[in-house]
Design a protein around this motif. Sequence first.
Motif, mmCIF file in Angstrom:
data_model
loop_
_atom_site.group_PDB
_atom_site.id
_atom_site.type_symbol
_atom_site.label_atom_id
_atom_site.label_comp_id
_atom_site.label_asym_id
_atom_site.label_seq_id
_atom_site.Cartn_x
_atom_site.Cartn_y
_atom_site.Cartn_z
ATOM 1 N N LEU A 91 -50.480 87.195 86.635
ATOM 2 C CA LEU A 91 -50.265 86.720 88.004
ATOM 3 C C LEU A 91 -49.916 85.240 88.032
ATOM 4 C CD1 LEU A 91 -53.121 88.620 89.865
ATOM 5 C CD2 LEU A 91 -50.674 89.147 89.842
ATOM 6 N N ILE A 92 -50.533 84.468 87.157
ATOM 7 C CA ILE A 92 -50.201 83.045 87.056
ATOM 8 C C ILE A 92 -48.761 82.884 86.576
ATOM 9 C CG2 ILE A 92 -50.674 80.956 85.713
ATOM 10 C CD1 ILE A 92 -53.640 81.677 85.950
ATOM 11 N N GLY A 93 -48.319 83.731 85.671
ATOM 12 C CA GLY A 93 -46.939 83.681 85.200
ATOM 13 C C GLY A 93 -45.938 83.969 86.305
ATOM 14 N N ILE A 94 -46.233 84.969 87.131
ATOM 15 C CA ILE A 94 -45.352 85.289 88.249
ATOM 16 C C ILE A 94 -45.314 84.144 89.244
ATOM 17 C CG2 ILE A 94 -45.015 86.833 90.213
ATOM 18 C CD1 ILE A 94 -46.229 89.061 88.435
ATOM 19 N N ALA A 95 -46.483 83.629 89.599
ATOM 20 C CA ALA A 95 -46.533 82.488 90.522
ATOM 21 C C ALA A 95 -45.867 81.262 89.909
ATOM 22 C CB ALA A 95 -47.989 82.176 90.880
ATOM 23 N N GLY A 96 -46.043 81.060 88.617
ATOM 24 C CA GLY A 96 -45.423 79.925 87.937
ATOM 25 C C GLY A 96 -43.908 79.991 87.947
ATOM 26 N N ALA A 97 -43.364 81.189 87.844
ATOM 27 C CA ALA A 97 -41.913 81.346 87.908
ATOM 28 C C ALA A 97 -41.394 80.919 89.276
ATOM 29 C CB ALA A 97 -41.514 82.786 87.615
ATOM 30 N N PHE A 98 -42.091 81.331 90.321
ATOM 31 C CA PHE A 98 -41.682 80.935 91.668
ATOM 32 C C PHE A 98 -41.851 79.434 91.885
ATOM 33 C CE2 PHE A 98 -42.339 85.478 92.455
ATOM 34 C CZ PHE A 98 -41.164 85.776 93.128
ATOM 35 N N GLY A 137 -36.640 77.774 81.545
ATOM 36 C CA GLY A 137 -37.444 76.564 81.359
ATOM 37 C C GLY A 137 -38.281 76.245 82.583
ATOM 38 N N ALA A 138 -37.702 76.416 83.770
ATOM 39 C CA ALA A 138 -38.449 76.173 84.996
ATOM 40 C C ALA A 138 -39.591 77.174 85.157
ATOM 41 C CB ALA A 138 -37.511 76.242 86.209
ATOM 42 N N ALA A 139 -39.335 78.434 84.850
ATOM 43 C CA ALA A 139 -40.366 79.465 84.976
ATOM 44 C C ALA A 139 -41.510 79.246 83.985
ATOM 45 C CB ALA A 139 -39.756 80.847 84.778
ATOM 46 N N ILE A 140 -41.173 78.943 82.747
ATOM 47 C CA ILE A 140 -42.210 78.714 81.735
ATOM 48 C C ILE A 140 -42.970 77.433 82.041
ATOM 49 C CG2 ILE A 140 -42.604 78.235 79.285
ATOM 50 C CD1 ILE A 140 -40.166 80.106 78.751
ATOM 51 N N GLY A 141 -42.260 76.393 82.448
ATOM 52 C CA GLY A 141 -42.927 75.141 82.825
ATOM 53 C C GLY A 141 -43.878 75.319 83.989
ATOM 54 N N GLY A 142 -43.445 76.047 85.005
ATOM 55 C CA GLY A 142 -44.323 76.324 86.144
ATOM 56 C C GLY A 142 -45.539 77.136 85.742
ATOM 57 N N SER A 143 -45.339 78.101 84.841
ATOM 58 C CA SER A 143 -46.466 78.912 84.356
ATOM 59 C C SER A 143 -47.455 78.077 83.567
ATOM 60 C CB SER A 143 -45.955 80.056 83.483
ATOM 61 O OG SER A 143 -45.138 80.915 84.223
ATOM 62 N N LEU A 144 -46.953 77.177 82.735
ATOM 63 C CA LEU A 144 -47.840 76.302 81.961
ATOM 64 C C LEU A 144 -48.659 75.400 82.888
ATOM 65 C CD1 LEU A 144 -45.571 75.259 78.968
ATOM 66 C CD2 LEU A 144 -47.704 76.551 78.842
ATOM 67 N N VAL A 145 -48.001 74.836 83.882
ATOM 68 C CA VAL A 145 -48.709 73.950 84.817
ATOM 69 C C VAL A 145 -49.797 74.721 85.560
ATOM 70 C CG1 VAL A 145 -48.438 72.626 86.952
ATOM 71 C CG2 VAL A 145 -46.835 72.295 85.077
ATOM 72 N N LEU A 146 -49.470 75.890 86.082
ATOM 73 C CA LEU A 146 -50.475 76.671 86.802
ATOM 74 C C LEU A 146 -51.602 77.149 85.885
ATOM 75 C CD1 LEU A 146 -48.424 78.801 89.342
ATOM 76 C CD2 LEU A 146 -49.733 76.727 89.739
ATOM 77 N N LEU A 147 -51.274 77.490 84.653
ATOM 78 C CA LEU A 147 -52.304 77.918 83.710
ATOM 79 C C LEU A 147 -53.258 76.776 83.382
ATOM 80 C CD1 LEU A 147 -53.337 80.266 82.010
ATOM 81 C CD2 LEU A 147 -51.790 79.558 80.201
ATOM 82 N N ILE A 148 -52.730 75.578 83.209
ATOM 83 C CA ILE A 148 -53.585 74.409 82.946
ATOM 84 C C ILE A 148 -54.479 74.115 84.148
ATOM 85 C CG2 ILE A 148 -53.526 71.907 82.595
ATOM 86 C CD1 ILE A 148 -51.027 72.402 80.825
ATOM 87 N N VAL A 149 -53.899 74.142 85.346
ATOM 88 C CA VAL A 149 -54.685 73.887 86.563
ATOM 89 C C VAL A 149 -55.762 74.960 86.723
ATOM 90 C CG1 VAL A 149 -54.565 73.845 89.092
ATOM 91 C CG2 VAL A 149 -52.887 72.582 87.735
ATOM 92 N N TYR A 150 -55.404 76.213 86.463
ATOM 93 C CA TYR A 150 -56.366 77.310 86.575
ATOM 94 C C TYR A 150 -57.520 77.134 85.593
ATOM 95 C CZ TYR A 150 -58.030 82.122 86.958
ATOM 96 O OH TYR A 150 -58.798 83.238 87.151
ATOM 97 N N ARG A 151 -57.200 76.726 84.371
ATOM 98 C CA ARG A 151 -58.260 76.488 83.382
ATOM 99 C C ARG A 151 -59.142 75.319 83.772
ATOM 100 N NH1 ARG A 151 -55.567 77.279 77.406
ATOM 101 N NH2 ARG A 151 -55.153 79.497 77.610
ATOM 102 N N LEU A 152 -58.548 74.284 84.345
ATOM 103 C CA LEU A 152 -59.350 73.143 84.774
ATOM 104 C C LEU A 152 -60.295 73.513 85.904
ATOM 105 C CD1 LEU A 152 -56.725 70.244 84.674
ATOM 106 C CD2 LEU A 152 -58.666 70.581 83.132
ATOM 107 N N LEU A 153 -59.833 74.331 86.823
ATOM 108 C CA LEU A 153 -60.659 74.702 87.981
ATOM 109 C C LEU A 153 -61.695 75.772 87.658
ATOM 110 C CD1 LEU A 153 -57.968 74.789 90.793
ATOM 111 C CD2 LEU A 153 -59.689 73.039 90.381
ATOM 112 N N PHE A 154 -61.313 76.767 86.870
ATOM 113 C CA PHE A 154 -62.186 77.920 86.652
ATOM 114 C C PHE A 154 -62.518 78.180 85.197
ATOM 115 C CE2 PHE A 154 -59.578 78.798 90.428
ATOM 116 C CZ PHE A 154 -60.579 78.833 91.376
ATOM 117 N N GLY A 155 -62.284 77.237 84.325
ATOM 118 C CA GLY A 155 -62.425 77.452 82.885
ATOM 119 C C GLY A 155 -63.813 77.759 82.407
#
Length: 88
Positions: free
Chosen positions: A34-41, A66-84
Amino acid sequence: MGIISWIILGLLAGVIAKILLPGRDPGGLIGTTLIGIAGAFVGGWLSAKIFDRPVQNEFFDAATWGAAIGGSLVLLIVYRLLFGNSRD
């Protein structure tokens, strides 16, 4: 690209982001997907609005990926920081 193409791209971008950023995620496979899908958008939106580089209508465009993978990485990092630490 249609919405289905963005969802498929997001699924693949989420998998690539997970490979690039290994570790234990609070949401598991479904959360990462789900983070990957949201990151692509988010990556596509940021590319078009902030960087003034709209994504192409082609599925195999390197800038779109590149935009989709970059967005996914950013959201994954934020998700880990908030709920890790919630799985400990």
